[in-house]
Write a protein that holds these residues in place. Structure first.
Motif, PDB file in Angstrom:
ATOM      1  N   ILE A 156     -66.987  80.657 101.677  1.00  0.00           N
ATOM      2  CA  ILE A 156     -67.058  79.945 100.409  1.00  0.00           C
ATOM      3  C   ILE A 156     -65.720  79.283 100.117  1.00  0.00           C
ATOM      4  CG2 ILE A 156     -67.304  80.196  97.908  1.00  0.00           C
ATOM      5  CD1 ILE A 156     -69.900  80.483  99.317  1.00  0.00           C
ATOM      6  N   THR A 157     -65.758  78.040  99.696  1.00  0.00           N
ATOM      7  CA  THR A 157     -64.568  77.372  99.169  1.00  0.00           C
ATOM      8  C   THR A 157     -64.617  77.471  97.647  1.00  0.00           C
ATOM      9  OG1 THR A 157     -64.349  75.846 101.020  1.00  0.00           O
ATOM     10  CG2 THR A 157     -63.327  75.178  98.948  1.00  0.00           C
ATOM     11  N   TRP A 158     -63.495  77.889  97.077  1.00  0.00           N
ATOM     12  CA  TRP A 158     -63.387  78.085  95.631  1.00  0.00           C
ATOM     13  C   TRP A 158     -62.382  77.096  95.050  1.00  0.00           C
ATOM     14  CZ3 TRP A 158     -65.888  82.401  93.239  1.00  0.00           C
ATOM     15  CH2 TRP A 158     -66.501  83.283  94.140  1.00  0.00           C
ATOM     16  N   GLU A 159     -62.759  76.430  93.991  1.00  0.00           N
ATOM     17  CA  GLU A 159     -61.819  75.589  93.250  1.00  0.00           C
ATOM     18  C   GLU A 159     -61.056  76.499  92.299  1.00  0.00           C
ATOM     19  OE1 GLU A 159     -62.939  71.594  91.465  1.00  0.00           O
ATOM     20  OE2 GLU A 159     -62.670  72.804  89.657  1.00  0.00           O
ATOM     21  N   ILE A 160     -59.731  76.470  92.396  1.00  0.00           N
ATOM     22  CA  ILE A 160     -58.909  77.416  91.633  1.00  0.00           C
ATOM     23  C   ILE A 160     -57.997  76.678  90.658  1.00  0.00           C
ATOM     24  CG2 ILE A 160     -57.181  79.244  91.809  1.00  0.00           C
ATOM     25  CD1 ILE A 160     -58.418  80.070  94.410  1.00  0.00           C
ATOM     26  N   THR A 161     -58.040  77.110  89.406  1.00  0.00           N
ATOM     27  CA  THR A 161     -57.209  76.537  88.347  1.00  0.00           C
ATOM     28  C   THR A 161     -56.558  77.664  87.555  1.00  0.00           C
ATOM     29  OG1 THR A 161     -59.085  76.514  86.802  1.00  0.00           O
ATOM     30  CG2 THR A 161     -58.703  74.512  88.119  1.00  0.00           C
ATOM     31  N   TRP A 162     -55.577  77.297  86.731  1.00  0.00           N
ATOM     32  CA  TRP A 162     -54.990  78.317  85.864  1.00  0.00           C
ATOM     33  C   TRP A 162     -54.681  77.761  84.488  1.00  0.00           C
ATOM     34  CZ3 TRP A 162     -50.015  78.545  83.633  1.00  0.00           C
ATOM     35  CH2 TRP A 162     -49.110  77.561  84.049  1.00  0.00           C
ATOM     36  N   THR A 163     -54.731  78.642  83.516  1.00  0.00           N
ATOM     37  CA  THR A 163     -54.288  78.378  82.150  1.00  0.00           C
ATOM     38  C   THR A 163     -53.361  79.513  81.757  1.00  0.00           C
ATOM     39  OG1 THR A 163     -56.174  79.575  81.210  1.00  0.00           O
ATOM     40  CG2 THR A 163     -56.427  77.194  81.526  1.00  0.00           C
ATOM     41  N   GLY A 164     -52.556  79.283  80.734  1.00  0.00           N
ATOM     42  CA  GLY A 164     -51.662  80.361  80.321  1.00  0.00           C
ATOM     43  C   GLY A 164     -50.765  79.939  79.187  1.00  0.00           C
ATOM     44  N   THR A 165     -49.763  80.747  78.917  1.00  0.00           N
ATOM     45  CA  THR A 165     -48.813  80.502  77.840  1.00  0.00           C
ATOM     46  C   THR A 165     -48.193  79.115  77.990  1.00  0.00           C
ATOM     47  OG1 THR A 165     -48.310  82.867  77.796  1.00  0.00           O
ATOM     48  CG2 THR A 165     -46.764  81.390  76.689  1.00  0.00           C
ATOM     49  N   GLY A 166     -48.375  78.284  76.981  1.00  0.00           N
ATOM     50  CA  GLY A 166     -47.817  76.937  77.012  1.00  0.00           C
ATOM     51  C   GLY A 166     -48.572  75.972  77.897  1.00  0.00           C
ATOM     52  N   ASN A 167     -49.668  76.408  78.500  1.00  0.00           N
ATOM     53  CA  ASN A 167     -50.438  75.539  79.394  1.00  0.00           C
ATOM     54  C   ASN A 167     -51.933  75.770  79.153  1.00  0.00           C
ATOM     55  OD1 ASN A 167     -51.043  73.753  81.607  1.00  0.00           O
ATOM     56  ND2 ASN A 167     -51.472  75.567  82.837  1.00  0.00           N
ATOM     57  N   PRO A 168     -52.510  75.074  78.156  1.00  0.00           N
ATOM     58  CA  PRO A 168     -53.939  75.244  77.905  1.00  0.00           C
ATOM     59  C   PRO A 168     -54.790  74.735  79.060  1.00  0.00           C
ATOM     60  CG  PRO A 168     -53.064  73.437  76.590  1.00  0.00           C
ATOM     61  CD  PRO A 168     -51.889  74.111  77.229  1.00  0.00           C
ATOM     62  N   GLY A 169     -54.190  73.850  79.875  1.00  0.00           N
ATOM     63  CA  GLY A 169     -54.786  73.406  81.134  1.00  0.00           C
ATOM     64  C   GLY A 169     -56.216  72.926  81.019  1.00  0.00           C
ATOM     65  N   PRO A 170     -56.999  73.211  82.049  1.00  0.00           N
ATOM     66  CA  PRO A 170     -56.599  73.943  83.259  1.00  0.00           C
ATOM     67  C   PRO A 170     -55.799  73.082  84.243  1.00  0.00           C
ATOM     68  CG  PRO A 170     -58.889  73.287  83.438  1.00  0.00           C
ATOM     69  CD  PRO A 170     -58.444  72.871  82.064  1.00  0.00           C
TER      70      PRO A 170
END
Length: 362
Positions: A324-338
């Motif tokens: 499986i290929t997974w699309e990976i993103t992140w959000t966090g403090t100061g970065n509502p992102g993704p």
């Protein structure tokens, strides 16, 4: 640090043990043991003080779908040039506690037989830096270990990522401890200071993805030239999240890394096979599933996701690998992102027995 001191430190094993073995944290700055199952959050303390008032290093706490006991997860980055952070700088000790620890270590080193020459000079320079406000070209000095500011900030030090196999990368955050006021950012030259982006990379590294055993029809055993249907149900296969956080006096940051499945790649385990589609890449459907379940009456149809073996496996089996290929993103403090991170992959292998179709002679 000036060139002469850096040379002195690098040419003395004893001085290295003092400056980089004691002051640079040897223990990982994250929860050492995950509690419960892989889906549960760690419950270990993430900071504070013990009964003696000595601060522990800022720990990274993992929660969500993460590997147990601080080990790495099973996701592999598709970008060979991207790796999780090998080390970082994090809060270590308050001024009084740092003075106590440093003074004890310096006294011990200075009283060690044979501690002279280059090593002795290096230790003396280190002592002047923290006691007598002696600054080097890129690091300001401190008067009496900054004890007048105790409680207003922390000394930060390098932390090694214990899951980094390259010892040179793992030990590259080797600047001596430096002071940071509470609520202030570390000096800009410390690019590896712990931040949400670094936490996102660590969450990526520790993320645990579900097994990718696909449903097949026919199961386990199939016939030569008979299409085999393959699929993954949305109910079994959905987004996965892992969170890394630091909650420490003057430092509260976190990052959540999310993996979303986007495609399935089938590798039959032999060249004597066709895949559907021809590329072997089955994309995700609008409803979040991959492929289409087999139903009675479809035996003559071409599956949207599947394969067809052209030769018997004899007495053995073929090893079908489903990745499986997974699309990976992140959000966090100061970065509502993704914000995107490199795609990740994770696969598993299934044994497939392929038999010849028996003909009946009349």
């Amino acid at each position: 640090m000036n060139g002469s001191l850096r040379t002195a430190l690098s040419t003395s094993t004893a001085a290295l043990t003092l400056a980089f073995g004691v002051l640079v944290l040897a223990e990982p700055a994250y929860a050492a043991e995950q509690k419960g199952n892989a889906q549960g959050a760690s419950t270990e303390k993430t900071g504070g003080s013990d009964d003696t008032g000595i601060y522990a290093s800022a720990k990274i706490q993992y929660s969500g779908s993460v590997a147990k006991n601080g080990s790495t997860g099973n996701v592999t980055s598709s970008d060979i040039n991207w790796t999780p952070p090998p080390c970082w700088y994090a809060p270590y000790l308050g001024a009084k506690d740092f003075k106590k620890k440093m003074s004890e270590e310096i006294d011990s080193a200075q009283n060690t037989p044979g501690m002279g020459g280059t090593a002795g000079t290096a230790i003396g320079e280190l002592q002047r830096h923290y006691e007598d406000d002696y600054g080097w070209t890129d690091t300001p000095g401190y008067k009496d270990y900054n004890v007048e500011k105790d409680g207003e900030g922390m000394f930060w030090a390098g932390v090694e990522n214990p899951n980094e196999p390259d010892v040179l990368k793992r030990s590259s955050c080797n600047d001596i401890p430096f002071w940071v006021d509470n609520g202030e950012a570390p000096p800009p030259q410390y690019e590896e200071a712990i931040n949400p982006e670094i936490l996102a990379g660590l969450a990526y590294q520790h993320m645990e993805l579900p097994d990718t055993e696909v449903t097949l029809a026919p199961e386990a055993t199939t016939k030569v030239n008979l299409p085999t249907w393959a699929w993954l149900d949305k109910a079994v296969f959905d987004e996965v999240q892992a969170t890394a956080a630091v909650n420490f006096p003057g430092l509260n940051i976190q990052a959540t890394t999310t993996a979303k499945p986007v495609s399935l790649k089938l590798e039959p385990g032999t060249k004597d096979a066709d895949t559907y589609p021809t590329s072997g890449e089955c994309t995700i459907s609008a409803d979040g599933s991959i492929g289409e379940p087999y139903a009675k009456g479809k035996s003559d149809e071409t599956p949207p996701c599947g394969l067809r073996y052209l030769r018997s496996s004899g007495d053995g089996t073929y090893k079908l690998r489903a990745t499986i290929t997974w699309e990976i993103t992140w959000t966090g403090t100061g970065n509502p992102g993704p914000t995107r991170l490199p795609d990740g992959t994770f696969g598993s292998t299934q044994s497939i027995k392929v038999q010849e179709i028996q003909s009946v002679n009349r």
